[in-house]
Scaffold this active site. Structure first.
Site, PDB file in Angstrom:
ATOM      1  N   LYS A 104      -5.412  30.346 -31.300  1.00  0.00           N
ATOM      2  CA  LYS A 104      -6.771  29.811 -31.354  1.00  0.00           C
ATOM      3  C   LYS A 104      -6.858  28.627 -30.384  1.00  0.00           C
ATOM      4  O   LYS A 104      -5.869  28.248 -29.757  1.00  0.00           O
ATOM      5  CB  LYS A 104      -7.094  29.319 -32.779  1.00  0.00           C
ATOM      6  CG  LYS A 104      -7.075  30.417 -33.827  1.00  0.00           C
ATOM      7  CD  LYS A 104      -7.707  29.962 -35.157  1.00  0.00           C
ATOM      8  CE  LYS A 104      -6.752  29.203 -36.040  1.00  0.00           C
ATOM      9  NZ  LYS A 104      -7.269  28.998 -37.426  1.00  0.00           N
TER      10      LYS A 104
ATOM     11  N   ALA B 290     -14.931  23.528 -24.633  1.00  0.00           N
ATOM     12  CA  ALA B 290     -15.073  24.041 -25.998  1.00  0.00           C
ATOM     13  C   ALA B 290     -13.790  24.707 -26.510  1.00  0.00           C
ATOM     14  O   ALA B 290     -13.855  25.639 -27.307  1.00  0.00           O
ATOM     15  CB  ALA B 290     -16.257  25.003 -26.095  1.00  0.00           C
ATOM     16  N   SER B 291     -12.655  24.254 -26.035  1.00  0.00           N
ATOM     17  CA  SER B 291     -11.360  24.790 -26.482  1.00  0.00           C
ATOM     18  C   SER B 291     -11.317  26.312 -26.363  1.00  0.00           C
ATOM     19  O   SER B 291     -10.807  27.011 -27.228  1.00  0.00           O
ATOM     20  CB  SER B 291     -11.078  24.355 -27.932  1.00  0.00           C
ATOM     21  OG  SER B 291     -11.092  22.956 -28.026  1.00  0.00           O
TER      22      SER B 291
ATOM     23  N   GLY C 259      -7.441  22.683 -27.229  1.00  0.00           N
ATOM     24  CA  GLY C 259      -7.701  21.595 -26.280  1.00  0.00           C
ATOM     25  C   GLY C 259      -8.294  20.352 -26.899  1.00  0.00           C
ATOM     26  O   GLY C 259      -7.946  19.231 -26.539  1.00  0.00           O
ATOM     27  N   GLU C 260      -9.224  20.544 -27.838  1.00  0.00           N
ATOM     28  CA  GLU C 260      -9.959  19.388 -28.344  1.00  0.00           C
ATOM     29  C   GLU C 260      -9.501  18.832 -29.695  1.00  0.00           C
ATOM     30  O   GLU C 260      -9.705  17.648 -29.961  1.00  0.00           O
ATOM     31  CB  GLU C 260     -11.450  19.735 -28.421  1.00  0.00           C
ATOM     32  CG  GLU C 260     -12.072  19.910 -27.051  1.00  0.00           C
ATOM     33  CD  GLU C 260     -13.443  20.534 -27.132  1.00  0.00           C
ATOM     34  OE1 GLU C 260     -13.528  21.743 -27.391  1.00  0.00           O
ATOM     35  OE2 GLU C 260     -14.428  19.805 -26.967  1.00  0.00           O
TER      36      GLU C 260
END
Lengths: 789, 180
Positions: free
Chosen positions: A737, A548-549, A740-741
């Site tokens: 923030k 979920a980043s 990753g996704e």
């Protein structure tokens, strides 16, 4: 915590990855490289049938083969039902409405081609493979179903009889399954959707189908299990969620959680594949029965047929109402999610899919429902983006349709509807958006791609040029939907160097490096004096892990606080030693000093040594922090794609992409770029060709290696411009923030919009293959210039 | 290994990373198995199922890149094999290794060894490649993490260093990142 006026010493620097040296010299150890004394090789026997009951299984010949140390079948398996999806355990109760306990380690029933039947542990791989052939299995074939709509019809083959679902008290309870409906879940509606659609000037409607993408990490699934002398089960796993994995393994084997020790080495890619318990329990059964450590090693073919894929959503029915001046009155969505043989992440991904645009566009009202349906296919697990690329593919095409209907430029239409700071965030109005650079992303990207000249794209023989845009918002961790708790511990060695104990997934996101940069910045010590300890539940503190980043945003804040704690303790001790107040001291570049008092100075190394050897005041200096976030700031991104579509062959060539991304401040811009560039490659494959084709007669996956399932190579990458917005988020560690996704979310939608711009047809199912483009062109008839006929 | 394989096995000499090994090798053993399972050189990776589809097992055989999963070990007999473990010298990292680090070309690291060796073979034969030539030389090495942008950048930067070009600009200015 560190004043912004001072220039950063570590944050924002393009430091090389702290794990990089081991990786470029070939000394980095992956689980596939791991070897323990006496270790055996484990192999799984996979079902050749899509649906069957195992009437009889005879392992005697396999067991008699020299070198075979254990054979396990459903007779050896715990009968307990569980689910692979670890996010179920990210709560006190341990089961969620979108989670169903429908899986056993090994069963007397197989539900897809490739499902596990039995497993062997032997001295070497060759012996194990020969032994698999000696296992005699008598199957009773059952009718199979591969389509979600057929699976819901009365009289369709039933995949599961009894499963465990969340009950009112939050605990799992036994229930039947209604016509393969794994789960029906929905979002609490906001506003009156029916009225919103009724009162709209125009209602745009679309039905989309997404693809069952494979995560395809370069390292196939490997794990090692070892029952230790004290009865504890040690498992080396490529998990992304180590402590949830520990809890689930303990649940499956009825062990106290502390009797499971989870270990990790470097992981050769995961992209969400590590969010589930996969075949680690089979490995544990083999290790138990043989009394030896066992390494289970998957081949690429096994990886393709057996390991859960990205969620596959369709039909995804999307209706959006707009006013004449371009405001969105209502969004109404229904997703059918292909669970496959087990629910895994099917329902949860679809819920996230339908919530993905919450912090992106303002809407008058909103409704979203999900039906996750069982069929005899490989289960749908988690993959990077987790529902967001799926929704974005459909939503952003509908946004373009609305803009066209209203005669507004697509970029202008989006700008007009963007959420602002203070609007409801990813998880509702109680968690408002703290920062957004979305409008800047759109404006900068439009300029860089040459949006103004888009209709002049023109033709080139049978090729038509087009431009497309897509926007997305994501999240920085799943709080408050899930427990999102991170810990960090930082200790001084006696030479003043430090060890940071944390456990982000070791899957190659370079998060270790960014976390070290945060710690170095906060402490005022050089980046290269901090090393990372990870990969063992015995020596690290509790950690949710990487999904979920969340890693940089949540674990980053735990690290920042642990480093601040260490700094405070260090300065308090130094103050005693130096005879000044701690408040008068500062640390820079590994030196403790008192601004304005040139004689007061001591190195961090000296203080660390005195902390241990100065007998007047002995106590090791250790900083620690537990952190749970109070919000989830959305990262934002606009992606622009320029394509050429060949109207004769249907081929789509991406000529250029521009990505403008807002993930707050980059702790390490090189790493942020790497996440976005790598995500772009995955999104490109998802858009154009990644599709594990299933033989709908047998249920066999026809794509089972990189020659039949193509992932992008160097020659497939178009020129890519990656722009980082660098607007600090007020809540993030140094303004960071999640990142990753977002990388892999926008490509399919932007390319689909560019295809429409080029040739005037909309493709609603992924991948956007030449066949689909040609079929769509034929369906619309010859184009005005006759080229598409 | 079956008994008949042992009977047919041959004692063979290999020069791997400059070191000579004498090994009893069955005829069906691949070079990848020899390197990983026999010599303990686990830097060479297996990413597909011996089909040559991923490139992670790439090593250099007499300076040319080969897929060690598709190369029988005995074909490497009396020849020179270079793996990732032999790329650096006591004096330091190979310019390619250094450039991969500095340009962020490494994420999970599983494709990195094969990628480095394909790149070395290219630069040894073509010291001044164009970006298109770099992409063509690495087309057989799959990477799922990076999108290849930084890998291509790193190879070009290493080529400049190996040629002795003074003009490798400061990363802060030359990077692909544009900050607004």
């Amino acid at each position: 915590m560190v004043e912004e006026s001072r220039p950063f010493s570590s944050v924002g620097k393009r430091y090389p990855d702290v794990t990089g040296l081991a990786k470029v010299t070939g000394t980095a150890r992956f689980i596939s490289d791991l070897s323990l004394p006496g270790m055996l090789v484990g192999k799984v026997l996979h079902s050749p049938h899509a649906h069957a009951r195992i009437r009889r299984i005879d392992t005697k010949r396999a067991e008699a083969l020299p070198g075979v140390r254990a054979v396990v079948t459903h007779h050896d398996s715990p009968s307990k039902q569980y689910t692979g999806t670890l996010m179920n355990l990210q709560s006190y109760g341990g089961i969620e409405p979108w989670g169903v306990y429908d899986t056993r380690v090994l069963e007397d029933r197989v539900r897809y081609v490739g499902d596990a039947v039995a497993a062997v542990a032997a001295d070497d791989e060759f012996t194990a493979e020969v032994a698999l052939e000696l296992i005699e299995v008598e199957y009773e074939l059952l009718p199979a179903v591969f389509s979600e709509s057929e699976a819901r019809e009365p009289g369709a083959p039933s995949l599961h009889d009894r499963v465990l679902r969340r009950q009112e008290d939050g605990a799992p309870g036994d229930e039947g399954v209604d016509r393969n409906l794994a789960a029906h879940v929905c979002h609490r509606p906001i506003g009156d959707v029916d009225a919103g659609l009724r009162e709209a000037h125009a209602v745009l409607e679309a039905v989309g189908f997404t693809a069952k993408q494979k995560q395809a990490p370069l390292e196939t699934f490997h794990c090692v299990a070892d029952w230790q002398h004290d009865g504890r089960l040690a498992i080396w796993t490529p998990t992304q969620l180590p402590y949830l994995f520990q809890r689930m393994i303990a649940y499956i084997f009825d062990l106290p959680v502390g009797m499971v020790r989870v270990r990790n080495e470097f992981t050769g890619g995961a992209f969400g594949a590590g969010l589930s318990v996969f075949r680690e329990p089979v490995c544990a059964l083999l290790a138990k029965k043989s009394g030896r450590p066992v390494k289970l090693a998957y081949s690429r073919q096994e990886e393709f047929v057996d390991r859960p894929t990205r969620a596959c959503i369709g039909p995804y029915t999307f209706r959006m109402g707009v006013t004449k001046d371009g405001a969105i009155t209502a969004v109404d969505r229904h997703a059918v999610s292909a669970a496959g043989a087990h629910i895994e992440c099917a329902a949860l991904t679809s819920l996230i899919c339908e919530a993905a645009a919450n912090p992106l566009y303002r809407r008058g009202s909103y409704r979203a429902e999900v039906d996750a349906v069982y069929t005899n296919k490989t289960p749908c697990g988690a993959m990077r983006g987790f529902g967001n690329p799926e929704d974005t593919f459909v939503r952003e095409q509908v946004m373009d349709m609305a803009a066209e209907e209203l005669g507004i430029d697509p970029v202008e239409f989006r700008l007009q509807n963007l959420c602002r700071v203070g609007d409801p965030g990813p998880f509702g109005p109680d968690f408002p958006i703290p920062s957004t650079g979305m409008a800047d992303c759109l404006r900068i990207g439009a300029e860089r791609i040459g949006w103004g000249s888009r209709r002049d794209g023109g033709t080139n023989g049978s090729r038509r040029r087009g431009l497309g845009v897509s926007c997305m918002a994501h999240q920085s961790g799943a709080w408050p939907v899930h427990v999102e708790h991170s810990n960090a511990l930082i200790k001084f060695n006696q030479d003043g160097s430090l060890v940071l104990s944390v456990w982000p997934a070791s899957m190659g996101t370079n998060a270790f490096t960014s976390l070290v940069q945060v710690a170095a910045e906060t402490l005022g010590v050089p980046f290269d004096t901090i090393r990372v300890n990870w990969g063992d539940t015995d020596t690290t503190l509790y950690e949710i892990g990487s999904h979920a980043s969340r890693t940089m945003y949540i674990l980053g804040q735990a690290v920042e606080r642990a480093a601040a704690d260490a700094r405070e303790k260090l300065l308090s001790r130094a103050a005693d030693q130096l005879g000044v107040a701690a408040a008068d001291l500062d640390i820079r570049d590994g030196v403790i000093f008192a601004p304005g008092l040139p004689d007061i100075e001591m190195t961090v190394a000296e203080m660390a040594k005195r902390a241990i050897y100065d007998l007047r005041d002995v106590e090791d200096i250790v900083g620690k922090a537990s952190f749970t976030p109070v919000t989830s700031p959305p990262p934002y991104q606009a992606l622009f794609a320029e394509v050429e579509v060949d109207v004769e062959t249907g081929e789509v060539e991406v000529r250029k992409m521009v990505v403008v991304n807002d993930s707050g401040r980059s702790i390490n811009p090189m790493i942020v770029e790497g996440q976005l560039e790598g995500g772009t490659a995955q999104g490109l494959g998802y858009a154009l060709y990644e599709d594990p084709v299933l033989d709908t007669e047998s249920g066999r996956m026809l794509a089972d290696d990189f020659d039949t399932y193509k992932i992008p190579c160097t020659l497939d990458m178009p020129p890519l411009e990656t722009i980082l917005l660098e607007q600090p988020d007020p809540t993030g560690p140094y303004g960071a923030k999640g990142v990753g996704e977002p990388g892999c979310v926008n490509q399919a939608a932007a390319i689909a919009n560019a295809v429409y711009d080029a040739v005037g047809v909309r493709i609603w199912s992924l991948p956007i293959s030449p066949e689909k483009v040609v079929a769509a062109l034929k369906a619309t008839g010859p184009s005005p210039d006759g080229a598409a006929g | 290994m079956k008994t008949k394989d042992v009977v047919r096995a041959q004692v063979a000499t290999f020069v791997v990373n400059g070191r000579t090994y004498e090994e009893l090798v069955p005829p069906n053993m691949t070079l990848l198995e020899l390197l990983r399972d026999r010599l303990g050189l686990t830097g060479t990776k297996r990413g597909c199922s011996g089909s040559g589809n991923c490139g992670a097992c790439t090593v250099l055989l007499d300076g040319r890149p080969v897929l060690s999963c598709l190369t029988l070990a005995l074909l490497a007999r009396d020849r020179e094999v270079l793996t990732v473990e032999g790329l650096s010298t006591p004096g330091g990292l190979h310019p390619l290794q250094q450039a991969f680090l500095e340009h962020g070309a490494v994420q999970c690291g599983f494709c990195t060894p094969g990628m480095l060796l394909s790149a070395k073979a290219l630069l040894d034969s073509n010291p001044d490649p164009t970006p298109a030539e770099v992409r063509a030389a690495l087309a057989g090495n799959l990477c799922r993490c990076t999108g290849y942008v930084k890998i291509v950048e790193a190879v070009l930067a290493a080529a400049a260093v190996m040629r002795g070009d003074a003009a490798h600009e400061d990363r802060e200015q030359a990077g692909g990142c544009v900050s607004w």
